[in-house]
Structures are given as structure tokens and as C-alpha cells.
Motif scaffolding. Sequence first.
Motif, short mmCIF file in Angstrom:
data_model
loop_
_atom_site.label_atom_id
_atom_site.label_comp_id
_atom_site.label_asym_id
_atom_site.label_seq_id
_atom_site.Cartn_x
_atom_site.Cartn_y
_atom_site.Cartn_z
N UNK A 96 -3.09 0.07 -18.67
CA UNK A 96 -3.68 0.61 -17.45
C UNK A 96 -4.34 -0.56 -16.74
N UNK A 97 -3.78 -0.95 -15.58
CA UNK A 97 -4.32 -2.07 -14.80
C UNK A 97 -5.33 -1.55 -13.77
N UNK B 147 -13.53 -7.12 -23.51
CA UNK B 147 -14.59 -7.81 -22.78
C UNK B 147 -13.96 -8.98 -22.03
N UNK B 148 -14.28 -9.08 -20.74
CA UNK B 148 -13.66 -10.10 -19.91
C UNK B 148 -14.75 -10.92 -19.24
N UNK B 149 -14.54 -12.22 -19.06
CA UNK B 149 -15.52 -13.05 -18.39
C UNK B 149 -15.07 -14.49 -18.32
N UNK C 287 -4.22 -11.66 -15.72
CA UNK C 287 -4.06 -11.43 -17.16
C UNK C 287 -5.32 -10.78 -17.74
N UNK C 288 -5.10 -9.82 -18.64
CA UNK C 288 -6.17 -9.12 -19.35
C UNK C 288 -6.99 -8.20 -18.47
N UNK C 289 -6.59 -8.01 -17.21
CA UNK C 289 -7.31 -7.08 -16.34
C UNK C 289 -6.70 -5.69 -16.54
N UNK C 290 -6.84 -5.18 -17.77
CA UNK C 290 -6.24 -3.91 -18.15
C UNK C 290 -6.87 -3.43 -19.44
N UNK C 291 -6.52 -2.20 -19.84
CA UNK C 291 -6.75 -1.72 -21.20
C UNK C 291 -5.39 -1.31 -21.77
N UNK C 292 -5.20 -1.63 -23.05
CA UNK C 292 -3.93 -1.34 -23.73
C UNK C 292 -3.99 0.09 -24.28
N UNK C 293 -3.12 0.99 -23.77
CA UNK C 293 -3.12 2.40 -24.21
C UNK C 293 -1.87 2.71 -25.02
N UNK C 294 -1.22 1.68 -25.57
CA UNK C 294 -0.04 1.90 -26.41
C UNK C 294 -0.43 2.78 -27.60
N UNK C 295 0.26 3.89 -27.77
CA UNK C 295 -0.03 4.79 -28.87
C UNK C 295 -1.14 5.78 -28.60
N UNK D 7 -1.87 -10.85 -7.58
CA UNK D 7 -2.48 -11.80 -8.50
C UNK D 7 -3.55 -12.66 -7.83
N UNK D 8 -3.72 -12.54 -6.52
CA UNK D 8 -4.78 -13.26 -5.82
C UNK D 8 -5.52 -12.26 -4.94
N UNK D 9 -6.84 -12.52 -4.70
CA UNK D 9 -7.58 -13.70 -5.17
C UNK D 9 -7.75 -13.72 -6.68
N UNK D 10 -7.91 -14.95 -7.20
CA UNK D 10 -8.09 -15.15 -8.64
C UNK D 10 -9.11 -16.26 -8.84
N UNK D 11 -9.61 -16.37 -10.04
CA UNK D 11 -10.61 -17.39 -10.36
C UNK D 11 -9.98 -18.78 -10.27
N UNK D 12 -10.66 -19.75 -9.66
CA UNK D 12 -10.16 -21.13 -9.65
C UNK D 12 -9.89 -21.63 -11.05
N UNK D 13 -8.75 -22.35 -11.19
CA UNK D 13 -8.38 -22.87 -12.49
C UNK D 13 -7.40 -22.01 -13.25
#
Length: 706
Positions: free
Chosen positions: A70-71, A134-136, A172-180, A369-375
Motif C-alpha cells: 500500500x503506497x 519506520x522511515x527517516x 522506496x519504502x514509502x509503503x506498508x507491505x500487506x502480503x498475506x 518519484x519527485x519531489x524526493x530527498x536530495x541524494x
Amino acid sequence: MMSNATQSLNRFPFYLILLLSLSFHLGAQPDLVVVQSTLSNSIYGTTLTNNDDCLVQEGCVGGYGSREIIRFSTHVRNIGDQDFYVGQPPNSPSQSNESESWEWDECHNHWHYEGYAEYLLFDASGTLTPIGYKNGFCLLDIECNGGGTYTYTCSNQGISAGCGDIYGSGLPCQWVDVTGVPDGTYSLVVRANWDASPDANGVYESTYDNNEAEVCFNLTRDSNGDPEIEVLGNSCNPNTDCFDVTLNLVLDEYPGETSWEVRDNGGTVVYTGGPYNLSPDGSNHSVTLCLDQGCYDLVVLDSHGDGLCCGYGEGSYQLSDGSGNILASGGSFGFSETTNFCVGPPTGCVDEDSDGLCVEDDCNDNDPYVPAAPGVACDDGDPDTTGDVILADGCTCEGVPCIDGDNDGWCSVDDCDDSDPNLPTTAGSTCDDGDANTENDIFLSDGCTCEGTPIPPVLDCDGIEITSTEDQILVQGFENFPHVNIQIFSPTWSLINSCVDNCGTDSYLTAGYEPGIHWVSVKTFDDYWGGLCDILVPLPVEGSTGPCTDEDGDGYCNFEDCDDSDPGLPASPGTTCDDGNAATINDMIQQDGCSCAGELPPPPGCETLQATGHEGYISISGFGSYAHHNIQIFNSGWSVEYSCPDNCLDPLDVYLPEGSYIVSVKTFNQFWQDECDLIFNVVVSGAGGPCPDSDGDGICAGQDCD
């Protein structure tokens, strides 16, 4: 209006939140808010094929292959009047333990800011599912629609007052995995700074009531088994959308007179606040409300009838929506002031890439995919560049030109040797590291470094040579063994000379022997004192053919005198000396009669501990006042001669043969935490005779409790 799932996340007692608020409301403060509308408008189900180990290690997905996810986009705004300052990440991974706020990501080689954003999934009963993340990656100013100034980047992180940070749903990782996860009704909660931590300057937020957003949805699968979601709104009622509004209050000199209400079109009070009896005069309060689409009345009340401004202070109020539009404001009124306002979907919002940002706030509304964090890694579409990353503006993707000096297909920035087309190469390939003392040389995992393993020394017992000339005995060939013990006996088996380990680097020469057959014992050991060689040979000695050279006239020939320029050496073991080390005390001649060694002074509080050598025994004292202790005595080869853990008599007398010993005295508190750890070098002189044993139980008096 808050769901059970959200209520269950409240980790702080009310009085603690109140104390934090009261303690820090006196000055300007940041106030982070998770924008509800961005979360609700950007969420969607899709699939992902994962072959990336890092995504599994970081907890982004629960496994490999096809994953159902789920994005959604996360939009964190600072609606306070002070920047939320995070600062610069540590300079190197070795500094990650210096601050609990930073964690080094070994997979992607960048820093994570801890405690920034957390994603939690609850089922219909409000039970937390084992799905979350957890994302950061970094905090920076992506938008400043609230009137702030673009200030912070990934190299100096934070969110300016009036600005916001956005993690788009395509990242990337801007989601939760609901597989199963079975089909059903769920609630996704996004939290920012949920543990109420201050920023890097020690400044707390003005409130933590608005640090999370929630969206309810039905999860189903289509005919292909792909996830589909239907957003239900905050109350989990079908077709009900939730829209954020934020009320900012500046109280006057009488906070206990002020209160407010939000009423729906039927007059029902849906939110209320105040009076603020415990709040300081002139303090700030901010609360974010989530309202269903429709029109409402904001009623601000003053029980004394003089409003918020301006007879007794400069109080005011302002109500704004999630886009920063002001819906109501004021401060100068009597007993009450009522303002009607409406909330609903943003008018005229076009979002072509469905990342939750309207076209006017999105630098590229065709790319989720944008805007996104620099780098963040990206692809600038140019095959002749490398190291493509998002630049500081959060939108531009750019790489550096590829220079390939050796035409091996590796750009110079990625090539360990751009003059050698054979490097990098496959890890494990054979090579030559140029060191004759290594073997099995191979290229390491970087494909560039050639390294072998040290060739172990040859441990050959047959290589040990024992010879004699006139009155001398020479032992050679033991230098490669980790440990060695050499003993030389007279024809009547009296011990004449011996050494343990300190027998010279490659030879042991002694002299002054009388004519006759002498016995030479050579024993060698491995690193753990396991036996290797055990040699015992008879050796004829012819005897001296004339007087020996004795430069210092102390009666010792120069070949057996440790210092033939000092008539004071050899000396009796235990004689006072100076080892030349100002940091040691109790310096004395050791058992060999030549070596001078002292001991380090005890640390503060450990001065009572003592160990001294006597004729035939060692006396240890001063440890009885400690909760626990451990005493060990080692010979000069570090083999244990005596050990007493915790139940020793104080003072303790241990009877031992003549020789040099090392005494270890360790003490502990009642919880077995270290207090003292001392080493004493002591010398036992003479045989001393049998130890005193008055009751004949075989235990010496110094060790017998009675």
C-alpha cells in the motif's frame, strides 16, 4: 472523532503532555503536523517484485519476489513559529553511538534520522498488526506554502516554520507491505516525532496532539490477486472523507476565560477546547481537527466579555485548512465570536501522477518519484553519466560524466585502478600481494584489493639444537614456538639454570659449568600452553679452560652477567630498584636477579589492597571490606598456581616455592560490578619450609578459617 486505533497509540500520560506543554510554551516553538488530506488522497494498492536484500534488512518488505504493498505520501508541516532543527548527520559511521537520533544504514550507506516517521496498520478491532515501518532518510524543506523560507537540506536537516517535508508515494519504502494480510477493514496511522522528543536545540513542540494522521480503508484483491483499497475516511464510515483544519490560539492575560467550540450545521458540538486555567499568560496553543466534508461554525468564547484582544494582552485566533488557507481569524470581540466555514476537497487540484501533491506544488506532476530527498539515487537518462542522484531542489536528477581511462567499462569514480583494465575483477580470483610471507592470495570483495593469509611459522621439534663448548651450553631453534621452558641440571640433577619464555629471541647461552654430563630439558608450547615438544638430552661439558672475563668484578662472567658494567647485578630477588617508569611503585629485582619491575599504583579507593612476598609465602590483604573478590596467583609463565573466588580469609597467606609471581586481586560491589582490578609482581625467597598447620587438616594457617 479519534478512532480506537489512534487512541491506543497514546504513549504519554495526560499529565506528562500537559507538563511538557506548560514548560515550553513560553517561547517560540515548532509544531509538526501530519497532513491528513495528503495521506487520504495519495493512498493506493499495487505490487512490487523485490530482489533487493536491503529492502528486507531495513524492514520495508517481509520477503523476496512478488509483494503486495500500500503506497502513500507523507507530508509533514511545521505550523509553529520556530524551526524544528535536526542538524548535521555524524561525520562517520563510527560516531553513530554518540547520538540516539542517528542510525547508519549499512545497506545504502546513508544516515537515518530516528523517530521521524512511523507507519502502523490496525485491523477493524483496533489491534495493531505486525505490519509497519519506520522511515527517516532526511528532513528538509520541500515546500514553504505556509510563508516560510527554504533553509534545510540533507546536509543540514530540519523543517522551517511555515514549510513542509514530503515523502512522495513513489519513493522506496514509502509503503506498508500487506502480503498475506487478509481482506478486511484497516486503519493506517502515520506518526511524526511520536515520542515527543525535542529538536537538536532542545526545543519541544508546542503540542503533540496533531503529530499523526489516519486513514481507514477496505482491503480487497482483484481477479489477478493484486491489492485494491477503498478509502472510508477517518471514522471508517463508507464514502466519508476527512479534512484537516488547524486552530492556533494566542491567549491573553486571563487564559481561564477563553474556550472554543466547533459545531456542525445541526448545531452539534463536534470539537471543543478550554478554558485554559493552567496555561501561562500569553501562551500559544495549536490543535489540528479532522472534519468530514461540510460546513461548520467556529465559536470562540470569553467568559468575561472582553475577548482576546486588546485590553489585557494581544491574544488572537486563526483557523486554517491543510493547504494553508485561512478560514477564520480574530481576537477583538465581546463574549463570543462565530465564523462559518466549509471544508472539502481542494478546488482545482490537479494531480496527474497521484503522489498527493497538486500540480502547483509538484515540480514534475508526471513523475510520482519527485519531489524526493536530495541524494536519492535516480536515472538522468544519460548513458554517459554515473552516480545519478536528486539534487538540492528535490527534483532535478543529474549524474557526473563517465571517464574511463582503461576502457574496462568502469567509470574512473568507481574504478579502483583506472589504468588497469583488469581491475576491478571477480572477488576470490587469485593474485599476488607481493608479500613472500603470505599464501593463498586472492582479490577481496571490492574486486581490487589483493590480500593473502600469513604463512604460519614452521614448528619443528627436530630444528631445536642443543650444543656445548668448554663450560658453555647453547640452545637454539626455538624462536618460532609461542612459549618455551628451558631447564639445565647438574650431573646430580640439581637445577642450575632455567628460563620461561624470556630465553632470548633465537638462542639461550649459559656458561660456568663444571666438567661432567649435564641434563638439558627443552619444552615448547602453543598459544594456549598446549605441549608441542618435550626434549631431554644428556650433554657432556668439558669445563672452563681458564679464568672468564668479568668487567665489573662482581664474580659473574660476562656471558652470564645480565649487566657486566654494573657490579650490583645480578642481585637478590626482592631488592629495591628503579625500573625507569615514573608511573610504577614498589620496584624490585625479579627472580632472575636482573630484571627490575614495578607495579601500577591502585586506583582511588583501592589503596588498602596489598600483596607482598616473604620467605616461602605470599601475603594478600585489604580485600575483606568489599562485597565480593577474586584472587589468583600466576607463576612467571602465567600458569595458575592458586585461585580463591570470593570466600578467602583476609589476610590470606599462600605458601609457594621460591620464584617470581604475579598476583591478581579483583573486587566487586554487591551486584558484581567491577571496583578494583590490581596486579602485583612479588618474589618469594627461599624454600620457607612447610606451612604452619596447627590442626593438621592439611590447610595452611593463612588459609584456614580455624
